[in-house]
Design an enzyme around this catalytic site. Structure first.
Site, PDB file in Angstrom:
ATOM      1  N   SER A  21      40.926-101.990 -74.564  1.00  0.00           N
ATOM      2  CA  SER A  21      40.911-103.432 -74.812  1.00  0.00           C
ATOM      3  C   SER A  21      39.633-103.857 -75.518  1.00  0.00           C
ATOM      4  O   SER A  21      38.536-103.451 -75.156  1.00  0.00           O
ATOM      5  CB  SER A  21      41.022-104.151 -73.482  1.00  0.00           C
ATOM      6  OG  SER A  21      40.907-105.532 -73.675  1.00  0.00           O
ATOM      7  N   LYS A  45      43.511-107.074 -76.627  1.00  0.00           N
ATOM      8  CA  LYS A  45      42.249-107.803 -76.418  1.00  0.00           C
ATOM      9  C   LYS A  45      42.349-108.673 -75.160  1.00  0.00           C
ATOM     10  O   LYS A  45      43.362-109.326 -74.942  1.00  0.00           O
ATOM     11  CB  LYS A  45      41.968-108.683 -77.644  1.00  0.00           C
ATOM     12  CG  LYS A  45      40.759-109.606 -77.497  1.00  0.00           C
ATOM     13  CD  LYS A  45      39.454-108.853 -77.373  1.00  0.00           C
ATOM     14  CE  LYS A  45      38.335-109.733 -76.818  1.00  0.00           C
ATOM     15  NZ  LYS A  45      37.117-108.947 -76.510  1.00  0.00           N
ATOM     16  N   GLY A  72      32.053-111.521 -75.550  1.00  0.00           N
ATOM     17  CA  GLY A  72      32.253-112.632 -74.621  1.00  0.00           C
ATOM     18  C   GLY A  72      33.678-113.142 -74.577  1.00  0.00           C
ATOM     19  O   GLY A  72      33.927-114.337 -74.529  1.00  0.00           O
ATOM     20  N   CYS A 129      34.338-107.961 -66.910  1.00  0.00           N
ATOM     21  CA  CYS A 129      33.668-108.235 -68.182  1.00  0.00           C
ATOM     22  C   CYS A 129      32.235-108.679 -67.921  1.00  0.00           C
ATOM     23  O   CYS A 129      32.007-109.686 -67.253  1.00  0.00           O
ATOM     24  CB  CYS A 129      34.389-109.304 -68.984  1.00  0.00           C
ATOM     25  SG  CYS A 129      33.579-109.559 -70.572  1.00  0.00           S
ATOM     26  N   LYS A 164      41.139-103.247 -63.802  1.00  0.00           N
ATOM     27  CA  LYS A 164      40.079-102.574 -64.557  1.00  0.00           C
ATOM     28  C   LYS A 164      38.732-102.807 -63.894  1.00  0.00           C
ATOM     29  O   LYS A 164      38.300-103.951 -63.712  1.00  0.00           O
ATOM     30  CB  LYS A 164      40.060-103.081 -66.002  1.00  0.00           C
ATOM     31  CG  LYS A 164      39.032-102.351 -66.864  1.00  0.00           C
ATOM     32  CD  LYS A 164      39.290-102.588 -68.333  1.00  0.00           C
ATOM     33  CE  LYS A 164      38.210-101.964 -69.195  1.00  0.00           C
ATOM     34  NZ  LYS A 164      38.474-102.174 -70.615  1.00  0.00           N
ATOM     35  N   ILE A 190      35.954 -96.729 -67.162  1.00  0.00           N
ATOM     36  CA  ILE A 190      35.013 -97.790 -66.795  1.00  0.00           C
ATOM     37  C   ILE A 190      34.949 -98.852 -67.888  1.00  0.00           C
ATOM     38  O   ILE A 190      35.153 -98.552 -69.065  1.00  0.00           O
ATOM     39  CB  ILE A 190      33.579 -97.230 -66.580  1.00  0.00           C
ATOM     40  CG1 ILE A 190      33.085 -96.478 -67.820  1.00  0.00           C
ATOM     41  CG2 ILE A 190      33.534 -96.372 -65.374  1.00  0.00           C
ATOM     42  CD1 ILE A 190      31.655 -95.910 -67.708  1.00  0.00           C
ATOM     43  N   THR A 192      32.230-101.621 -69.588  1.00  0.00           N
ATOM     44  CA  THR A 192      30.901-101.296 -70.124  1.00  0.00           C
ATOM     45  C   THR A 192      29.802-101.441 -69.075  1.00  0.00           C
ATOM     46  O   THR A 192      29.921-102.186 -68.113  1.00  0.00           O
ATOM     47  CB  THR A 192      30.582-102.206 -71.320  1.00  0.00           C
ATOM     48  OG1 THR A 192      30.769-103.557 -70.916  1.00  0.00           O
ATOM     49  CG2 THR A 192      31.484-101.910 -72.492  1.00  0.00           C
ATOM     50  N   GLY A 242      35.581 -94.519 -71.396  1.00  0.00           N
ATOM     51  CA  GLY A 242      34.125 -94.585 -71.424  1.00  0.00           C
ATOM     52  C   GLY A 242      33.585 -93.433 -72.238  1.00  0.00           C
ATOM     53  O   GLY A 242      33.512 -92.300 -71.759  1.00  0.00           O
ATOM     54  N   GLY A 243      33.296 -93.686 -73.501  1.00  0.00           N
ATOM     55  CA  GLY A 243      32.630 -92.687 -74.332  1.00  0.00           C
ATOM     56  C   GLY A 243      33.492 -91.570 -74.856  1.00  0.00           C
ATOM     57  O   GLY A 243      32.976 -90.600 -75.422  1.00  0.00           O
TER      58      GLY A 243
HETATM   59  C1  LIG Z   1      33.502-104.739 -78.849  1.00  0.00           C
HETATM   60  C2  LIG Z   1      34.092-104.466 -77.492  1.00  0.00           C
HETATM   61  C3  LIG Z   1      34.895-105.446 -76.884  1.00  0.00           C
HETATM   62  C4  LIG Z   1      35.440-105.238 -75.617  1.00  0.00           C
HETATM   63  N1  LIG Z   1      36.259-106.190 -75.072  1.00  0.00           N
HETATM   64  C5  LIG Z   1      36.870-105.949 -73.867  1.00  0.00           C
HETATM   65  C6  LIG Z   1      37.818-106.874 -73.322  1.00  0.00           C
HETATM   66  O1  LIG Z   1      38.116-107.921 -73.916  1.00  0.00           O
HETATM   67  N2  LIG Z   1      38.390-106.592 -72.124  1.00  0.00           N
HETATM   68  C7  LIG Z   1      38.094-105.425 -71.454  1.00  0.00           C
HETATM   69  O2  LIG Z   1      38.658-105.201 -70.385  1.00  0.00           O
HETATM   70  N3  LIG Z   1      37.224-104.525 -71.963  1.00  0.00           N
HETATM   71  C8  LIG Z   1      36.608-104.758 -73.132  1.00  0.00           C
HETATM   72  N4  LIG Z   1      35.741-103.816 -73.659  1.00  0.00           N
HETATM   73  C9  LIG Z   1      35.451-102.586 -72.901  1.00  0.00           C
HETATM   74  C10 LIG Z   1      36.304-101.405 -73.378  1.00  0.00           C
HETATM   75  O3  LIG Z   1      37.675-101.675 -73.209  1.00  0.00           O
HETATM   76  C11 LIG Z   1      35.932-100.111 -72.622  1.00  0.00           C
HETATM   77  O4  LIG Z   1      36.146-100.314 -71.254  1.00  0.00           O
HETATM   78  C12 LIG Z   1      34.487 -99.700 -72.827  1.00  0.00           C
HETATM   79  O5  LIG Z   1      34.059 -99.984 -74.124  1.00  0.00           O
HETATM   80  C13 LIG Z   1      34.232 -98.230 -72.535  1.00  0.00           C
HETATM   81  O6  LIG Z   1      34.917 -97.392 -73.424  1.00  0.00           O
HETATM   82  P1  LIG Z   1      34.244 -96.738 -74.751  1.00  0.00           P
HETATM   83  O7  LIG Z   1      32.941 -96.111 -74.351  1.00  0.00           O
HETATM   84  O8  LIG Z   1      35.261 -95.773 -75.242  1.00  0.00           O
HETATM   85  O9  LIG Z   1      34.006 -97.872 -75.704  1.00  0.00           O
HETATM   86  C14 LIG Z   1      35.170-104.022 -74.918  1.00  0.00           C
HETATM   87  C15 LIG Z   1      34.359-103.048 -75.535  1.00  0.00           C
HETATM   88  C16 LIG Z   1      33.829-103.248 -76.804  1.00  0.00           C
HETATM   89  C17 LIG Z   1      32.980-102.168 -77.418  1.00  0.00           C
END
Ligand SMILES: Cc1cc2nc3c(=O)[nH]c(=O)nc-3n(C[C@H](O)[C@H](O)[C@H](O)COP(=O)(O)O)c2cc1C
Lengths: 303, 256
Positions: A21, A45, A72, A129, A164, A190, A192, A242-243
């Site tokens: 997402s 999203k 945000g 979030c 989540k 996870i 962030t 996560g990563g």
């Molecule tokens: C630009 C951006 C926007 C995000 N927006 C959301 C969101 O709207 N809802 C949500 O549950 N997670 C959101 N996340 C978190 C990601 O879904 C994910 O949990 C997190 O980035 C870890 O995965 P990754 O290391 O592969 O990026 C967002 C992450 C990024 C980088």
């Protein structure tokens, strides 16, 4: 060709890879590069009851092997999602995880209620979030609040409910148990990790929001550890993220206990990352003569 | 929008000023669809985020793009280490470019520092019809003046310290020009205070003005909503995204 299909909460995924997402919008932009149908699913999203404009820019910062974001929860609101985005996505032959969020339990409930009469496949309730003052970070860091919001949203929806989780807690396994006990059908993790960068020439934080969520390869070992701990603590499926940036990473997270894997920041580095990850998983499984990806879920042999 | 991602060969590399590099890249499928004002999103090996760099030249016959960029941090430094013959990973062409109108008789192209390169494709289009005003810190930072002259455009050079051209900011000569009517359009790219001043002068003189903005971005294609910019559209406040709605905006849309 190994069998990559998985089943989570009764829903069939042709493969376990799902763009996370927030990195993939509602899919249109990446469809210019590859058919969405190749994916196991998509986590849309984060959507709230009403439209939100999000935080002031800058919202993005580079970090060692990763990035910070403070978008945000900018989104057009759940009605727009249901009317304008969902019908299109539903025609694409992949699982739609509608990621929802709210400032209050009531808001989360209302958003879930609106989705009840749609054909969306699963709800992913974001209680984590870190980027909005009232965006649910509080739900995700207290067992009681996490349990309460899960309980209320559970009552509002008959769809499979994924909660989540936030990594910004002392014990993510305890939160996972709390949401499981109130009826969550699965957990995803996870979100962030809260982080910060400062421009040392100006003394100003790079993000206008001062702090933001860390993701990308830097958080991968944290994700593996948390998925493993949660998978050992609950009896519901775990969706890991996560990563993850390669097929090997996805395999590792599944060995730790994930039934499916979401891919976030890696897509910014390589827009084809999800597709390459699916191919690489297949190659790995074939090279090990493992016939189904399901055989590796939780297969880690801890010391 | 149409864009592609791939690895493309760098045909030529040159350093055109201190820490400023020019690459000519063979990418026929991108050059074919690229237009003035768009950008390319370049992967810097070892970094999570790509770096957006504006397009400085489009040669559809040769199938090449030219980019000119300044080393500003570790990511652009990494990209600057690529050499002739190496491949460069680009996602391109991205964004909404400049509005080009054949009926315009006189246009002014204004570039501040590393905001100057995206003006070159416009000069290639408008040629003798264009006046290019570009401003730099000092004589050592001046770039692309011959390229602009070769298009037939009139050029006005400014430097902050007076070491080349007019001593002062681009807004000074521009203000003079703006007063004498007959300018159909102004296109600008550069630091925010410069763009803000130019937008105001255009508004006061009722001149069509487009500006190219910069913001830290992640996906580059409008999916992640990272590069927000506050604008007004149809009288409503609208959080636009520099990567998809921009980088070029009508100056009247931007809320400063
Ligand atoms: C630009 C951006 C926007 C995000 N927006 C959301 C969101 O709207 N809802 C949500 O549950 N997670 C959101 N996340 C978190 C990601 O879904 C994910 O949990 C997190 O980035 C870890 O995965 P990754 O290391 O592969 O990026 C967002 C992450 C990024 C980088």
């Amino acid at each position: 060709m190994a069998d990559l299909s998985v089943k989570i909460c009764g829903i069939d995924f042709k493969n376990p890879i799902i763009p996370a997402s927030g990195v993939f919008g509602y899919g249109h932009e990446y469809e210019e590069l590859f058919p969405l149908e190749k994916l196991g699913g998509i986590a849309t999203k984060g959507t709230t009851l009403h439209r939100r404009t999000g935080n002031i820019a800058p919202r993005i910062a580079e970090t060692p092997s990763g990035m910070l974001n403070s978008v945000g929860l900018q989104n057009p609101g759940i009605d727009h999602f249901i009317d304008k985005e969902l019908p299109y996505l539903l025609g694409k032959n992949l699982v739609i995880l509608a990621n929802i969020a709210g400032s209050t339990t009531e808001e989360c409930v209302q958003v879930a209620e609106k989705l009840e009469n749609t054909d969306v496949h699963m709800i992913e309730l974001n209680i984590s979030c870190p980027n909005v003052k009232h965006g649910g970070a509080a739900f995700g860091t207290s067992c009681d609040l996490a349990a309460e919001v899960t309980k209320q949203v559970r009552k509002a929806t008959s769809k499979p409910l994924i909660v989540k989780l936030s990594p910004n807690v002392t014990s993510i396994a305890e939160i996972a148990k709390a949401v499981e006990s109130e009826g969550a059908d699965a957990v995803s993790l996870i979100n962030t990790l809260l982080g910060m960068r400062i421009n040392i020439n100006t003394g100003r934080p790079i993000l206008h929001n001062n702090v933001g969520g860390l993701s990308g390869p830097a958080v991968f070992p944290v994700a593996v550890r948390m998925v493993w701990q949660v998978a050992n603590a609950v009896n519901i499926p775990v969706i890991g993220m996560g990563g993850v940036s390669s097929g090997k990473d996805a395999i590792e997270l599944m060995m730790a206990g994930a039934s499916a894997v979401q891919v976030g920041a890696a897509i910014f580095t390589d827009p084809y990352a999800p597709i390459k990850i699916i191919d690489e998983m297949n190659e790995f499984l074939d090279s090990k003569n493992i016939s189904s990806v399901r055989d590796i879920i939780g297969s880690v042999k801890p010391w | 929008m149409k864009y592609k991602q791939g690895n493309y060969i760098i045909l030529n590399k040159s350093a055109i000023a201190r820490e400023i590099y020019s690459f000519e890249i063979l990418c026929p499928e991108i050059a074919e669809i690229a237009s003035a004002g768009q950008f390319v999103h370049i992967r810097a090996e070892g970094f999570t985020l790509r770096r957006p760099i504006s397009i400085c030249g489009i040669d559809k016959n040769k199938g090449t793009l030219r980019i000119v960029f300044e080393v500003r941090g570790e990511g652009t430094e990494k990209i600057s280490q690529l050499n002739k013959g190496d491949t460069i990973d680009m996602l391109a062409p991205l964004g909404h470019g400049f509005t080009v109108n054949d009926e315009f008789k006189k246009v002014v192209l204004i570039g501040g520092g590393i905001g100057t390169p995206p003006m070159l494709p416009l000069a290639e289009i408008y040629r003798e019809k264009s006046v290019v005003i570009s401003g730099f810190r000092n004589a050592y930072a001046v770039i692309l003046q011959d390229d602009f002259k070769n298009t037939g455009a009139e050029t006005i050079l400014c430097t902050d310290d007076g070491s080349a051209g007019i001593h002062g900011f681009v807004t000074q000569p521009f203000e003079e020009l703006a007063k004498n009517s007959g300018i159909d359009a102004v296109y600008a790219c550069g630091p925010m205070p410069m763009l803000k001043n130019i937008s105001k002068i255009c508004k006061d003189n009722n001149i069509f003005c487009e500006i190219s903005l910069e913001e830290r971005m992640a996906c580059g294609i409008g999916a992640c909503l990272g590069c927000a910019c506050c604008t007004v559209r149809n009288d409503e406040e609208y959080f636009a995204h520099v990567c998809k709605d921009g980088p070029v905006f009508n100056a009247e849309e931007v809320i400063w």
